[in-house]
Design an enzyme around this catalytic site. Structure first.
Site, PDB file in Angstrom:
ATOM      1  N   ARG A 246     -35.392  21.419 -50.129  1.00 23.28           N
ATOM      2  CA  ARG A 246     -34.217  20.592 -49.894  1.00 23.28           C
ATOM      3  C   ARG A 246     -33.580  20.232 -51.230  1.00 23.28           C
ATOM      4  NH1 ARG A 246     -34.662  22.262 -45.547  1.00 23.28           N
ATOM      5  NH2 ARG A 246     -34.455  21.202 -43.515  1.00 23.28           N
ATOM      6  N   GLU A 274     -24.259  19.889 -48.600  1.00 21.72           N
ATOM      7  CA  GLU A 274     -24.006  21.180 -47.970  1.00 21.72           C
ATOM      8  C   GLU A 274     -22.875  21.042 -46.947  1.00 21.72           C
ATOM      9  OE1 GLU A 274     -27.691  22.754 -46.431  1.00 21.72           O
ATOM     10  OE2 GLU A 274     -28.634  22.780 -48.419  1.00 21.72           O
ATOM     11  N   HIS A 293     -28.206  28.354 -47.520  1.00 22.34           N
ATOM     12  CA  HIS A 293     -29.251  27.801 -46.650  1.00 22.34           C
ATOM     13  C   HIS A 293     -29.597  28.788 -45.531  1.00 22.34           C
ATOM     14  CE1 HIS A 293     -31.063  23.687 -45.334  1.00 22.34           C
ATOM     15  NE2 HIS A 293     -31.864  24.690 -45.014  1.00 22.34           N
TER      16      HIS A 293
END
Length: 335
Positions: A246, A274, A293
């Site tokens: 993360r 994000e 991601h």
């Protein structure tokens, strides 16, 4: 057996629950669904979960809260077709003896594969030389030789040794790497299962000596900015830094400053915010691989397949293959 699929209509349901999955679920009992084009509210889930034996969840599903549990007197199993269950079930779910299964191991295996791909691509400068070749260039002579770095025999530090870290370790074995692991939550029994791994309590010392640092720690208050300025500075010149965990674990602004010097290289799949800002300097750096991601996205329907497998196990009185204990749930990533 009454089965509730709490996923709302739209892309997620279409993509992750194709017809053959829906047919399998329907064959196991009476299937009820969220037919709205949006997630249920807490009150709507509480209303629809009445009389349900099994509740299937996914990304975007409403949390099974204490209030929801007041209406879930028949609930016996929560099957989560994604990774962390921390934000799906409250501890009272376990207190009531309700079993929880999740596809975390399915995701973990895919993320480990993605991480290995990032490590190889970064070390072998695949993005750099693809760009050079795409733009009409070629090798620039002897100076290019030795620019690419082999993974064989390298010293790699895994920060976190949950499902992802363990799958990654298995993938690293053929490369004859020297694997160090920092994870203060591991039991001695788990460590004994990996006699070739060098477990360490000295995170700073391991960072300073590693050729590759790969992050696999869960997102929680204890890991926020775990890789701060001091620890980023500890990395030796030429280190490959991989983050598929993360973005909050890293001081992204300072990491960007260091990457701009070219002193280290990075493959980043996650970010503090994000989507990554279009004007982020990370996007322009030749020593950085930026991915949106997607490390665990080589699997799709496998998430639901795993939960169909465990629902069948549950109905037929067999042990669950993907059960998530209360202890493990509490250590999973918190969004």
């Amino acid at each position: 057996m009454n089965i509730l699929l709490s996923v709302h209509n739209g892309f997620l349901k279409d993509k992750y629950f194709p017809p053959y999955i829906m047919e399998s679920l329907s064959a196991m009992g009476t299937l009820y669904q969220n037919t709205l084009d949006r997630p249920w509210t807490e009150d709507e889930l509480a209303l629809n979960i009445q009389g349900m034996d099994i509740c299937i969840t996914h990304w975007g599903s409403p949390k099974i809260t204490t209030k929801v549990l007041e209406s879930a007197g028949s609930l016996k199993l929560v099957a989560h077709c994604a990774g962390s269950v921390y934000n799906i079930v409250v501890p009272e779910v376990y207190d009531r003896g309700i079993k929880v299964a999740g596809a975390n191991k399915v995701m973990a295996k895919a993320v480990a594969e993605g991480t290995l791909g990032y490590i190889l691509a970064l070390g072998l400068k695949i993005a750099k030389y693809t760009e050079i070749t795409r733009n009409g260039g070629w090798k620039q002579g002897p100076s290019e030789y030795g620019d690419m770095k082999s993974l064989f025999g390298k010293k790699i530090l895994l920060v976190g040794f949950g499902d992802i870290g363990r799958f990654l370790y298995d993938l690293l074995v053929p490369f004859e790497t020297r694997v160090f692991v920092y994870d203060p939550y591991l039991s001695e029994e788990t460590k004994a299962d990996y006699p070739c791994v060098e477990f360490t309590d000295d995170l700073d010392g391991a960072i300073a000596s590693a050729d590759i640092v790969s992050l696999h720690a869960s997102k929680n208050p204890g890991t926020d900015y775990m890789f701060n300025k001091a620890r980023i500075d500890m990395m030796k010149d030429g280190t490959l830094f991989i983050n598929t965990a993360r973005g909050s674990i890293v001081d992204e602004e300072y990491l960007t400053e260091v990457l701009e010097t070219g002193r280290i290289h990075a493959a980043l799949d996650v970010y503090q915010t994000e989507p990554l800002s279009p004007d982020s300097r990370l996007r322009t750096l030749p020593n950085v691989i930026c991915m949106p991601h997607l490390a665990g996205s080589s699997v799709v329907t496998e998430y639901a397949e795993a939960m169909v497998f465990d629902i069948d196990n549950f109905i037929n009185g067999r042990p669950l293959g993907y059960e998530i204990s209360a202890e493990k749930a509490g250590m999973m990533t918190r969004e």
